[in-house]
Enzyme design. Structure first.
Site, PDB file in Angstrom:
ATOM      1  N   ASP A 273       0.852  -1.192   0.000  1.00  0.00           N
ATOM      2  CA  ASP A 273       0.000   0.000   0.000  1.00  0.00           C
ATOM      3  C   ASP A 273       0.886   1.240   0.000  1.00  0.00           C
ATOM      4  O   ASP A 273       1.342   1.689   1.043  1.00  0.00           O
ATOM      5  CB  ASP A 273      -0.918  -0.013   1.233  1.00  0.00           C
ATOM      6  CG  ASP A 273      -1.754   1.266   1.335  1.00  0.00           C
ATOM      7  OD1 ASP A 273      -1.850   1.997   0.324  1.00  0.00           O
ATOM      8  OD2 ASP A 273      -2.310   1.510   2.425  1.00  0.00           O
ATOM      9  N   LYS A 280       1.867   7.976   0.235  1.00  0.00           N
ATOM     10  CA  LYS A 280       2.311   8.036   1.624  1.00  0.00           C
ATOM     11  C   LYS A 280       3.706   8.681   1.698  1.00  0.00           C
ATOM     12  O   LYS A 280       4.453   8.634   0.721  1.00  0.00           O
ATOM     13  CB  LYS A 280       2.413   6.610   2.201  1.00  0.00           C
ATOM     14  CG  LYS A 280       1.087   5.956   2.509  1.00  0.00           C
ATOM     15  CD  LYS A 280       1.294   4.576   3.103  1.00  0.00           C
ATOM     16  CE  LYS A 280      -0.024   3.898   3.413  1.00  0.00           C
ATOM     17  NZ  LYS A 280      -0.801   4.539   4.478  1.00  0.00           N
ATOM     18  N   ARG A 354     -10.911  -0.249   2.574  1.00  0.00           N
ATOM     19  CA  ARG A 354     -12.383  -0.346   2.637  1.00  0.00           C
ATOM     20  C   ARG A 354     -12.985  -0.506   1.256  1.00  0.00           C
ATOM     21  O   ARG A 354     -14.043  -1.100   1.089  1.00  0.00           O
ATOM     22  CB  ARG A 354     -12.938   0.881   3.393  1.00  0.00           C
ATOM     23  CG  ARG A 354     -12.667   2.187   2.736  1.00  0.00           C
ATOM     24  CD  ARG A 354     -12.798   3.375   3.698  1.00  0.00           C
ATOM     25  NE  ARG A 354     -11.629   3.543   4.564  1.00  0.00           N
ATOM     26  CZ  ARG A 354     -11.525   4.466   5.509  1.00  0.00           C
ATOM     27  NH1 ARG A 354     -12.513   5.301   5.721  1.00  0.00           N
ATOM     28  NH2 ARG A 354     -10.437   4.541   6.244  1.00  0.00           N
TER      29      ARG A 354
HETATM   30  N1  BES Z   1      -3.039   0.389   5.496  1.00  0.00           N
HETATM   31  C1  BES Z   1      -3.327   1.703   5.944  1.00  0.00           C
HETATM   32  C2  BES Z   1      -3.555   1.770   7.443  1.00  0.00           C
HETATM   33  C3  BES Z   1      -2.337   1.672   8.303  1.00  0.00           C
HETATM   34  C4  BES Z   1      -1.472   2.738   8.428  1.00  0.00           C
HETATM   35  C5  BES Z   1      -2.102   0.530   9.030  1.00  0.00           C
HETATM   36  C6  BES Z   1      -0.372   2.638   9.251  1.00  0.00           C
HETATM   37  C7  BES Z   1      -1.012   0.438   9.856  1.00  0.00           C
HETATM   38  C8  BES Z   1      -0.145   1.502   9.970  1.00  0.00           C
HETATM   39  C9  BES Z   1      -4.593   2.204   5.268  1.00  0.00           C
HETATM   40  O1  BES Z   1      -4.772   1.787   3.976  1.00  0.00           O
HETATM   41  C10 BES Z   1      -4.482   3.680   5.248  1.00  0.00           C
HETATM   42  O2  BES Z   1      -3.618   4.181   4.603  1.00  0.00           O
HETATM   43  N2  BES Z   1      -5.383   4.354   5.959  1.00  0.00           N
HETATM   44  C11 BES Z   1      -5.362   5.759   6.056  1.00  0.00           C
HETATM   45  C12 BES Z   1      -6.786   6.221   5.975  1.00  0.00           C
HETATM   46  C13 BES Z   1      -6.922   7.712   5.862  1.00  0.00           C
HETATM   47  C14 BES Z   1      -6.462   8.170   4.502  1.00  0.00           C
HETATM   48  C15 BES Z   1      -8.374   8.061   6.089  1.00  0.00           C
HETATM   49  C16 BES Z   1      -4.732   6.153   7.391  1.00  0.00           C
HETATM   50  O3  BES Z   1      -4.989   5.469   8.379  1.00  0.00           O
HETATM   51  O4  BES Z   1      -3.968   7.103   7.408  1.00  0.00           O
HETATM   52 ZN    ZN Z   2      -3.912   0.045   3.450  1.00  0.00          ZN
HETATM   53 MN    MN Z   3      -3.829   3.057   2.586  1.00  0.00          MN
END
Ligand code: BES
Ligand code: ZN
Ligand code: MN
Length: 501
Positions: A273, A280, A354
């Site tokens: 991801d 990111k 999601r």
């Molecule tokens: N896989 C990530 C969540 C995550 C981040 C898990 C760090 C473990 C450590 C997920 O896909 C994600 O990026 N979520 C975002 C959502 C936001 C954009 C609303 C997050 O948590 O920053």
């Molecule tokens: Zn993710």
């Molecule tokens: Mn993500």
């Protein structure tokens, strides 16, 4: 590793090493006392001279103790007798196993399973000992050019139980513990595998490989062409920027009658991801190879249930996908039509889990499930809320939430519930589509759960956010295999297996 249980007295053991506890301050456990008597006060003399205080995790390895048949005696500090709780018990076992593995004992008889641990029985102590042993000896060396393993590793361990009456419970604990430890290892191995090797097709291959060893398992897969026919536009959008095909792997464990409604587990399988167009930051981005931790734990749990041949029907879905930036990638602003027909406005391509899960959760309606549990490293917010110690549980069905929390407690694989109240739903409203894919900073784990809840109205459902628990970061980074113990316990309970003395 070979495990067995036995009920014997310490002085009669003829082994490479015998392991006994010493409480703080310098107080022998009853087993240590028996050895002390036979050896004419050899052990109590050492303690009197100050060689071992009995602090938790202290180790003292003795050779050729007078009149003792075993080559070595390992004295293990267990802390204050009344303070021995489950966490300390596991830490002590872990340290013991590492010491044994490094000091040349290839086999050992361990009496620590006889210690009194607050409100835990022999079954629990033996099962945790088996699981902790495997956990402590785990390493991921497949991609090292020099393996560097212990020269005389621990191969065989006997856990002693107080009386013959506990032997059946102990044997059951070894069987269950081994199956769970195998599932945990499967989950760790696949999660630790780097994203240039572990892609959605690799997840499918791993499932197929496990199925070749277990007749109860059958594997199906859904690739991009079939997803398009099914209208899984949301799932497909996330994978569109990747050269690796999105693949949903479906594992069927047929242990019950053909008419029996299955329990379905769905795992988020983002093999990497990057965040996509909403890229990111670079720091620690490598850890996003663990974004398939949900799928890894479903794969591991399916391995466990197949080994135990649980007499119920269980389906595991590994929702494999890769989120990459690309000219063809989906973008913020896009509006997607999900398989359910509901539309989603993408406000952040990093909230991709999601979008993959919602279509997978609609897809599994065809199995007319008894229960659906999805498992996902879904939100960074979950790490802020619960840290790395507990997974989050959210559910639209109270009895199911309680069942899962119970299983968590039984298996010592911590989880904590968060609410799914309607009040939170308004955070994901969109002026242009049926919903947005993010709900702002407050309660990020809950709003992600709210999003999924809109796709799970047709069955009893729970969502587990394992963002904090699936792996540990930093210099000792690695997958934990969680929540395989909790999910396995949940299914073992559903199957009606005995998990007490
Ligand atoms: N896989 C990530 C969540 C995550 C981040 C898990 C760090 C473990 C450590 C997920 O896909 C994600 O990026 N979520 C975002 C959502 C936001 C954009 C609303 C997050 O948590 O920053
Ligand atoms: Zn993710
Ligand atoms: Mn993500």
């Amino acid at each position: 590793m070979e495990f067995s249980v036995k009920s014997g007295s310490p002085e009669k053991q003829r082994s490479a090493c015998i392991v006994v506890g010493v409480f703080e301050p310098r107080r022998l456990t009853s087993v240590a006392e028996q050895l002390d008597e036979i050896s004419e006060g050899y052990i109590s003399n050492l303690l009197r001279r100050g060689d071992l205080e009995g602090k938790p995790g202290q180790m003292l390895l003795l050779h050729h103790v007078p009149n003792i048949l075993s080559e070595r005696v390992l004295l293990v500090g267990c802390g204050k007798e009344r303070e021995l709780d489950e966490r300390q018990y596991k830490q002590i076992i872990s340290k013991t196993i590492k010491t044994l593995n490094e000091t040349g004992s290839m086999e050992a008889v361990c009496f620590l399973t006889e210690l009194h641990v607050k409100s835990r029985d022999t079954y629990w102590k033996v099962r945790q000992a088996v699981e902790t042993t495997n956990d402590s000896l785990y390493s991921f060396l497949q991609l090292k050019s020099k393996k560097g393993e212990a020269r005389r590793p621990l191969r065989k361990i006997v856990f002693n139980v107080p009386t013959r009456r506990e032997l059946p419970a102990g044997e059951r604990a070894v069987e269950h513990g081994l199956a769970i430890a195998t599932g945990v290892k499967t989950a760790k191995d696949v999660a630790n595998m780097p994203p240039n090797i572990c892609n959605p097709a690799y997840l499918l291959e791993q499932a197929q490989e496990i199925a070749t060893e277990h007749d109860s398992l059958q594997i199906e897969s859904v690739g991009e062409e079939q997803m398009a026919e099914l209208g899984m536009q949301s799932y497909l959008a996330v994978g569109r920027g990747s050269v690796n095909e999105s693949i949903m792997t479906i594992m069927h464990h047929k242990g019950g009658t053909s008419g029996q409604a299955p329990i379905v587990l769905v795992g988020k399988g983002l093999t990497f991801d990057s965040g996509g167009i909403s890229l990111k930051p670079g720091d620690g981005m490598d850890e996003m190879k663990y974004d398939m931790g949900g799928a890894a734990s479903v794969l591991g749990t399916m391995h466990t249930v197949a080994m135990l041949n649980l007499p119920i029907n269980i389906i595991g879905v590994l929702a494999g996908c890769e989120n990459m930036p690309d000219a063809n990638a989906y973008r913020p602003g896009d509006i997607l039509t999900t398989m359910s027909g509901q539309t989603v406005e993408v406000l952040n391509t990093d909230a991709e889990g999601r979008l993959v899960l919602c279509d997978a959760l609609t897809y599994v309606e065809r199995f007319e499930p008894e229960t659906v549990v999805d498992v996902a490293t879904l939100t960074g917010a979950c790490v802020i809320a619960l840290g790395k110690h507990a997974s989050a549980v959210l559910s639209n069905h109270n009895p199911l939430a309680h069942e899962l929390l119970n299983a968590s407690e039984q298996s010592s694989d911590k989880a904590w519930r968060m609410p799914l109240w309607d009040e939170y739903q308004e955070q994901i409203e969109s002026p242009f589509a049926d919903m947005a894919n993010i709900g702002g900073r407050p309660a990020g784990t809950i709003t992600a759960g709210c999003f999924l809840s809109r796709f799970t109205k047709k069955y009893n459902w729970a969502h587990m956010d394992i963002a904090g628990t699936a792996w540990v970061g930093g210099k000792n980074k690695g997958a934990t295999g969680r929540p395989v113990p909790m999910l396995s316990q949940f299914l073992i309970n559903r199957a009606g297996l005995e998990t007490e003395d």
